[in-house]
Design a protein around this motif. Sequence first.
Motif, PDB file in Angstrom:
ATOM      1  N   PHE A 265     -12.206  -1.848   4.448  1.00 49.07           N
ATOM      2  CA  PHE A 265     -10.867  -0.673   5.225  1.00 49.07           C
ATOM      3  C   PHE A 265     -10.900  -0.630   7.024  1.00 49.07           C
ATOM      4  O   PHE A 265     -11.556  -0.601   7.819  1.00 49.07           O
ATOM      5  CB  PHE A 265     -11.388   0.542   5.139  1.00 49.07           C
TER       6      PHE A 265
ATOM      7  N   LEU B 221      -4.983   9.670  -0.853  1.00 51.88           N
ATOM      8  CA  LEU B 221      -3.878  10.331  -0.199  1.00 51.88           C
ATOM      9  C   LEU B 221      -2.941   9.856   0.345  1.00 51.88           C
ATOM     10  O   LEU B 221      -1.644  10.614   0.802  1.00 51.88           O
ATOM     11  CB  LEU B 221      -4.767  10.260   1.630  1.00 51.88           C
ATOM     12  N   ILE B 222      -2.177   9.051   0.166  1.00 51.33           N
ATOM     13  CA  ILE B 222      -1.784   8.389   0.602  1.00 51.33           C
ATOM     14  C   ILE B 222      -0.287   9.293  -0.992  1.00 51.33           C
ATOM     15  O   ILE B 222       1.032   9.275  -0.364  1.00 51.33           O
ATOM     16  CB  ILE B 222      -0.842   6.394  -0.383  1.00 51.33           C
TER      17      ILE B 222
ATOM     18  N   THR C 113      -3.223  -5.889   1.980  1.00 51.86           N
ATOM     19  CA  THR C 113      -2.414  -4.668   1.544  1.00 51.86           C
ATOM     20  C   THR C 113      -1.959  -3.548   2.537  1.00 51.86           C
ATOM     21  O   THR C 113      -2.713  -3.521   3.662  1.00 51.86           O
ATOM     22  CB  THR C 113      -3.291  -3.833   0.418  1.00 51.86           C
TER      23      THR C 113
ATOM     24  N   LYS D 121      -8.806   2.249  -8.703  1.00 51.41           N
ATOM     25  CA  LYS D 121      -9.591   2.412  -8.218  1.00 51.41           C
ATOM     26  C   LYS D 121     -10.730   2.436  -8.231  1.00 51.41           C
ATOM     27  O   LYS D 121     -11.216   3.959  -7.801  1.00 51.41           O
ATOM     28  CB  LYS D 121      -8.511   2.321  -6.474  1.00 51.41           C
TER      29      LYS D 121
ATOM     30  N   THR E  44      -2.738   2.034  -4.340  1.00 55.93           N
ATOM     31  CA  THR E  44      -1.997   3.626  -3.973  1.00 55.93           C
ATOM     32  C   THR E  44      -3.793   4.123  -3.933  1.00 55.93           C
ATOM     33  O   THR E  44      -4.554   3.104  -3.892  1.00 55.93           O
ATOM     34  CB  THR E  44      -1.722   4.277  -5.156  1.00 55.93           C
ATOM     35  N   ASN E  45      -3.621   5.144  -3.834  1.00 58.05           N
ATOM     36  CA  ASN E  45      -4.746   6.375  -3.131  1.00 58.05           C
ATOM     37  C   ASN E  45      -4.101   7.513  -2.664  1.00 58.05           C
ATOM     38  O   ASN E  45      -3.292   7.849  -3.275  1.00 58.05           O
ATOM     39  CB  ASN E  45      -5.902   6.053  -1.963  1.00 58.05           C
TER      40      ASN E  45
ATOM     41  N   ARG F 255      -3.062  -0.988  10.779  1.00 57.44           N
ATOM     42  CA  ARG F 255      -2.312   0.379  11.558  1.00 57.44           C
ATOM     43  C   ARG F 255      -1.506  -1.289  12.300  1.00 57.44           C
ATOM     44  O   ARG F 255      -0.534  -0.333  12.576  1.00 57.44           O
ATOM     45  CB  ARG F 255      -3.380   0.431  12.695  1.00 57.44           C
TER      46      ARG F 255
ATOM     47  N   ARG G 156     -10.894   2.114   9.987  1.00 55.26           N
ATOM     48  CA  ARG G 156     -11.450   2.941   9.169  1.00 55.26           C
ATOM     49  C   ARG G 156     -13.105   1.845   9.714  1.00 55.26           C
ATOM     50  O   ARG G 156     -13.140   2.898  11.341  1.00 55.26           O
ATOM     51  CB  ARG G 156     -11.317   3.302   8.132  1.00 55.26           C
TER      52      ARG G 156
ATOM     53  N   ASP H 278       1.193  -1.748   0.042  1.00 56.54           N
ATOM     54  CA  ASP H 278      -0.184   0.023  -0.091  1.00 56.54           C
ATOM     55  C   ASP H 278       1.128   1.259  -0.246  1.00 56.54           C
ATOM     56  O   ASP H 278       1.096   1.837   0.901  1.00 56.54           O
ATOM     57  CB  ASP H 278      -0.903   0.322   1.464  1.00 56.54           C
TER      58      ASP H 278
ATOM     59  N   GLY I  63      -7.461  -3.530   3.166  1.00 58.65           N
ATOM     60  CA  GLY I  63      -6.055  -2.307   3.890  1.00 58.65           C
ATOM     61  C   GLY I  63      -6.881  -1.422   4.826  1.00 58.65           C
ATOM     62  O   GLY I  63      -6.776  -2.187   5.584  1.00 58.65           O
ATOM     63  N   SER I  64      -5.879  -0.683   5.137  1.00 55.84           N
ATOM     64  CA  SER I  64      -6.342   0.497   6.228  1.00 55.84           C
ATOM     65  C   SER I  64      -5.954  -0.386   8.052  1.00 55.84           C
ATOM     66  O   SER I  64      -6.015  -0.514   8.511  1.00 55.84           O
ATOM     67  CB  SER I  64      -7.783   1.165   6.462  1.00 55.84           C
TER      68      SER I  64
HETATM   69  C1  E4P Z   1      -6.887   0.320   0.380  1.00 51.04           C
HETATM   70  O1  E4P Z   1      -5.826   0.560  -0.327  1.00 51.04           O
HETATM   71  C2  E4P Z   1      -5.907   1.698   1.515  1.00 51.04           C
HETATM   72  O2  E4P Z   1      -5.145   2.207   0.126  1.00 51.04           O
HETATM   73  C3  E4P Z   1      -5.671   1.706   2.370  1.00 51.04           C
HETATM   74  O3  E4P Z   1      -4.836   0.773   3.106  1.00 51.04           O
HETATM   75  C4  E4P Z   1      -6.490   2.893   3.673  1.00 51.04           C
HETATM   76  O4  E4P Z   1      -6.109   2.940   4.239  1.00 51.04           O
HETATM   77  P1  E4P Z   1      -6.013   4.251   5.988  1.00 51.04           P
HETATM   78  O5  E4P Z   1      -7.336   3.660   6.183  1.00 51.04           O
HETATM   79  O6  E4P Z   1      -5.127   4.346   6.399  1.00 51.04           O
HETATM   80  O7  E4P Z   1      -6.214   5.425   4.583  1.00 51.04           O
END
Ligand code: E4P
Length: 219
Positions: free
Chosen positions: A132, A30-31, A186, A86, A27-28, A169, A135, A6, A166-167
Amino acid sequence: MAIFIDSSDPKEIQELYGWGVLSGVTTNPLIIAREAPDADLGERIREVLKVSWGDVSVELTTETEKEQLEEALAYHTWDRERICIKVPMSEHGLRVVHALTKKGIKTNVTCMMAMNQAYLAALAGATYVSIFSGRVKDLGYDVRPVISSTRTILEREGLPAKIIVGSMRSMFDVNEALEAGAHIPTITPPLLRKMVHHPRTESTIAEFNNAWRNRGSKK
Ligand code: E4P
């Protein structure tokens, strides 16, 4: 089973692909805004494509159906085999997924927190459905039933979508996602590095190396 990274950082991605454990990139916006605020998106993703293999997910940044379709078609030209669009989950997002699926373009429906969303995305033709974890947990809910019920329904209905979680921690989040039925966690580069290490592994290796270095010294 697979692990995706990620990140949009070509240096990190190249380094970590060297371990042989990765098979895709997510990717997104924010990243990318955090890692390379001044980068040109197309150039950044082309660099990522060069140092990786497998699908590279690039998220739509526009908000209407028409704009999203145009944006998706532009991203698709960067690599017709490997770019995965995405698409943020929404009513018109499902229309975008359906239209892209008909053209044979891969999609990753993102920002999902619930099984019902993932089920709709899979029915619309998504290649990947992204849940996610962090989140969901931020809201005070257990993410395991979300992942496991999504896996159950996809299998029962014979839907080919793969579940990306994803997301995340912590290593606990990764282990939990795998146990609950994620096809693909991811993982950010710092978290992937943490997965290698264990203090008892490191003290054991040090003990063995010391014994080898000092062999014969007590004779
Ligand atoms: C997954 O595809 C996302 O890019 C990502 O894991 C979002 O995570 P975040 O909650 O840390 O923004």
